[in-house]
Design an enzyme around this catalytic site. Structure first.
Site, PDB file in Angstrom:
ATOM      1  N   ARG A 120       3.593  -1.420  -2.581  1.00 19.00           N
ATOM      2  CA  ARG A 120       4.588  -2.031  -3.453  1.00 19.00           C
ATOM      3  C   ARG A 120       5.876  -1.213  -3.423  1.00 19.00           C
ATOM      4  O   ARG A 120       5.864  -0.008  -3.139  1.00 19.00           O
ATOM      5  CB  ARG A 120       4.069  -2.110  -4.895  1.00 19.00           C
ATOM      6  CG  ARG A 120       2.751  -2.862  -5.050  1.00 19.00           C
ATOM      7  CD  ARG A 120       2.230  -2.743  -6.477  1.00 19.00           C
ATOM      8  NE  ARG A 120       0.991  -3.479  -6.694  1.00 19.00           N
ATOM      9  CZ  ARG A 120      -0.232  -2.961  -6.561  1.00 19.00           C
ATOM     10  NH1 ARG A 120      -0.372  -1.681  -6.201  1.00 19.00           N
ATOM     11  NH2 ARG A 120      -1.298  -3.694  -6.771  1.00 19.00           N
ATOM     12  N   LYS A 135      -0.897   0.843  -9.675  1.00 15.80           N
ATOM     13  CA  LYS A 135      -0.897   0.425 -11.072  1.00 15.80           C
ATOM     14  C   LYS A 135      -1.921   1.239 -11.853  1.00 15.80           C
ATOM     15  O   LYS A 135      -3.029   1.474 -11.393  1.00 15.80           O
ATOM     16  CB  LYS A 135      -1.218  -1.072 -11.171  1.00 15.80           C
ATOM     17  CG  LYS A 135      -0.111  -1.968 -10.602  1.00 15.80           C
ATOM     18  CD  LYS A 135      -0.430  -3.429 -10.807  1.00 15.80           C
ATOM     19  CE  LYS A 135       0.725  -4.299 -10.315  1.00 15.80           C
ATOM     20  NZ  LYS A 135       0.436  -5.742 -10.507  1.00 15.80           N
ATOM     21  N   HIS A 174       8.313  -7.301  -1.545  1.00 14.23           N
ATOM     22  CA  HIS A 174       7.013  -7.918  -1.792  1.00 14.23           C
ATOM     23  C   HIS A 174       6.652  -8.883  -0.668  1.00 14.23           C
ATOM     24  O   HIS A 174       5.472  -9.097  -0.369  1.00 14.23           O
ATOM     25  CB  HIS A 174       7.000  -8.631  -3.143  1.00 14.23           C
ATOM     26  CG  HIS A 174       5.659  -8.629  -3.800  1.00 14.23           C
ATOM     27  ND1 HIS A 174       5.055  -7.478  -4.263  1.00 14.23           N
ATOM     28  CD2 HIS A 174       4.779  -9.634  -4.060  1.00 14.23           C
ATOM     29  CE1 HIS A 174       3.871  -7.765  -4.780  1.00 14.23           C
ATOM     30  NE2 HIS A 174       3.680  -9.068  -4.665  1.00 14.23           N
ATOM     31  N   ARG A 229       4.947  -6.960   1.879  1.00 17.82           N
ATOM     32  CA  ARG A 229       3.558  -6.738   1.455  1.00 17.82           C
ATOM     33  C   ARG A 229       2.695  -7.948   1.829  1.00 17.82           C
ATOM     34  O   ARG A 229       1.594  -7.802   2.372  1.00 17.82           O
ATOM     35  CB  ARG A 229       3.541  -6.488  -0.052  1.00 17.82           C
ATOM     36  CG  ARG A 229       2.164  -6.230  -0.680  1.00 17.82           C
ATOM     37  CD  ARG A 229       2.389  -5.757  -2.117  1.00 17.82           C
ATOM     38  NE  ARG A 229       1.192  -5.833  -2.948  1.00 17.82           N
ATOM     39  CZ  ARG A 229       0.264  -4.888  -3.011  1.00 17.82           C
ATOM     40  NH1 ARG A 229       0.361  -3.815  -2.244  1.00 17.82           N
ATOM     41  NH2 ARG A 229      -0.771  -5.010  -3.822  1.00 17.82           N
ATOM     42  N   HIS A 285      -5.650  -3.756  -4.689  1.00 17.87           N
ATOM     43  CA  HIS A 285      -5.998  -4.830  -5.628  1.00 17.87           C
ATOM     44  C   HIS A 285      -7.262  -4.452  -6.396  1.00 17.87           C
ATOM     45  O   HIS A 285      -8.259  -4.034  -5.799  1.00 17.87           O
ATOM     46  CB  HIS A 285      -6.245  -6.144  -4.887  1.00 17.87           C
ATOM     47  CG  HIS A 285      -4.995  -6.806  -4.402  1.00 17.87           C
ATOM     48  ND1 HIS A 285      -4.983  -7.716  -3.366  1.00 17.87           N
ATOM     49  CD2 HIS A 285      -3.709  -6.686  -4.814  1.00 17.87           C
ATOM     50  CE1 HIS A 285      -3.752  -8.138  -3.167  1.00 17.87           C
ATOM     51  NE2 HIS A 285      -2.957  -7.531  -4.036  1.00 17.87           N
ATOM     52  N   TYR A 336      -4.602 -14.435   0.650  1.00 12.29           N
ATOM     53  CA  TYR A 336      -4.092 -14.241   2.001  1.00 12.29           C
ATOM     54  C   TYR A 336      -4.948 -14.929   3.048  1.00 12.29           C
ATOM     55  O   TYR A 336      -4.476 -15.219   4.148  1.00 12.29           O
ATOM     56  CB  TYR A 336      -3.960 -12.743   2.309  1.00 12.29           C
ATOM     57  CG  TYR A 336      -2.961 -12.081   1.405  1.00 12.29           C
ATOM     58  CD1 TYR A 336      -1.597 -12.352   1.529  1.00 12.29           C
ATOM     59  CD2 TYR A 336      -3.361 -11.211   0.399  1.00 12.29           C
ATOM     60  CE1 TYR A 336      -0.674 -11.778   0.682  1.00 12.29           C
ATOM     61  CE2 TYR A 336      -2.441 -10.631  -0.448  1.00 12.29           C
ATOM     62  CZ  TYR A 336      -1.102 -10.915  -0.311  1.00 12.29           C
ATOM     63  OH  TYR A 336      -0.182 -10.348  -1.148  1.00 12.29           O
TER      64      TYR A 336
END
Length: 309
Positions: free
Chosen positions: A162, A186, A255, A258, A281, A290
């Protein structure tokens, strides 16, 4: 939460939301952006609850939450926004019960509006190669800035990290011998992501030649024109400008790179679990979108190439 936001609410709601914000910052270690999003969602809920006569969070019921979401729907909020706010409410009500601030958890009964999963735009491998080749060709004319921009593009595409993770990188986070970068994602979750030879070459040139010319002491891998850690907005501007050189390609930011990295990994035969680890993730379900991108490309190729399509 800003002071003006607190003034709009009754004392009980304002106090609990302030305590919850401190929880998000100090205990969950969320980014400032995530904290703002959570607080904004819950402020919306609090305002609606007070209009219904619910003067403190412990008085909420499932009817309060459903009424709030129904109101959002009448205001024309997107399904993705409603799904996110429902998730925010569920996490908040669970926290209320866990910390003894409420005896019942109405959020546990709340069904989340299904968000439509739109296919993310991604560059084709030919388009991505054209972007990188164009940036490489301009190195001699652009000096340190060009070296930095190429290294940014190569690393974003190689790793799928990210933009916030990219700008947070310090030189010590790079294991240049093993070609691995340590990333804090995150919730400050750490992961290691590999990168290939082209990204390694671009990074080496930047770190050896361009970066010393632009900064004297900042530990950041990437710096701005003033020599301090680069801003996410600057990275977005760089990516938009560089990708704008691709004729007919989608207008993407970091993004988008990404998405592109994830799509090309799957098209190249990477398994879903590996892509999940690389992207950081928490849920495999997030990564599965994806596979839809790859399937769409497969269908398009089939229709163009097969005589019985």
């Amino acid at each position: 939460m800003t002071e003006s936001t607190q003034d709009e609410l009754g004392e009980a709601w304002a106090r609990v939301l302030a305590e919850y914000e401190r929880h998000l910052v100090s205990e969950r270690d969320l980014s400032a952006h995530s904290v703002r999003a959570y607080v904004a969602d819950l402020h919306s809920l609090a305002v609606h609850a007070e209009r219904l006569g619910v003067t403190e969070p412990s008085g909420m019921t499932i009817r309060t939450l459903r009424s709030w979401l129904a109101n959002l729907q009448t205001l024309g909020k997107a399904r993705t926004t409603m799904a996110r706010r429902a998730a925010s409410a569920r996490v908040f009500t669970a926290w209320l019960v866990r910390t003894g601030r409420a005896s019942a958890d109405p959020g546990a009964l709340l069904a989340s509006p299904k968000a439509r999963r739109e296919l993310p735009d991604a560059l084709t491998q030919t388009e991505m190669r054209a972007v990188l080749d164009a940036s490489l060709a301009e190195l001699a004319d652009e000096g340190p800035r060009g070296q930095r921009d190429l290294a940014i593009l190569e690393l974003l595409y190689a790793t799928g990290i990210r933009v916030g993770e990219l700008v947070g990188l310090d030189v010590d986070d790079l294991d240049r011998g093993r070609r691995v970068v340590r990333v804090f994602g995150k919730g400050r979750k750490e992961r290691s992501v590999p990168y290939g030879a082209p990204a390694a070459d671009a990074l080496e040139l930047w770190l050896r030649s361009g970066r010393p010319a632009m900064t004297s002491g900042d530990p950041a891998v990437f710096v701005g024109m003033r020599g301090s850690r680069i801003d996410p907005r600057a990275v977005r501007r760089i990516v938009h400008e560089r990708l704008g050189a691709v004729e007919g390609g989608p207008d993407l930011g970091p993004h988008g790179l990404r998405h592109t990295a994830a799509t090309h990994l799957l098209e190249g035969g990477a398994d879903l679990r590996s892509v999940q680890e690389i992207l950081g993730h928490a849920s495999l379900g997030t990564t599965q979108i994806y596979t839809h991108v790859s399937n769409e490309r497969l269908k398009a190729a089939f229709k163009l190439a097969h005589p019985r399509a």
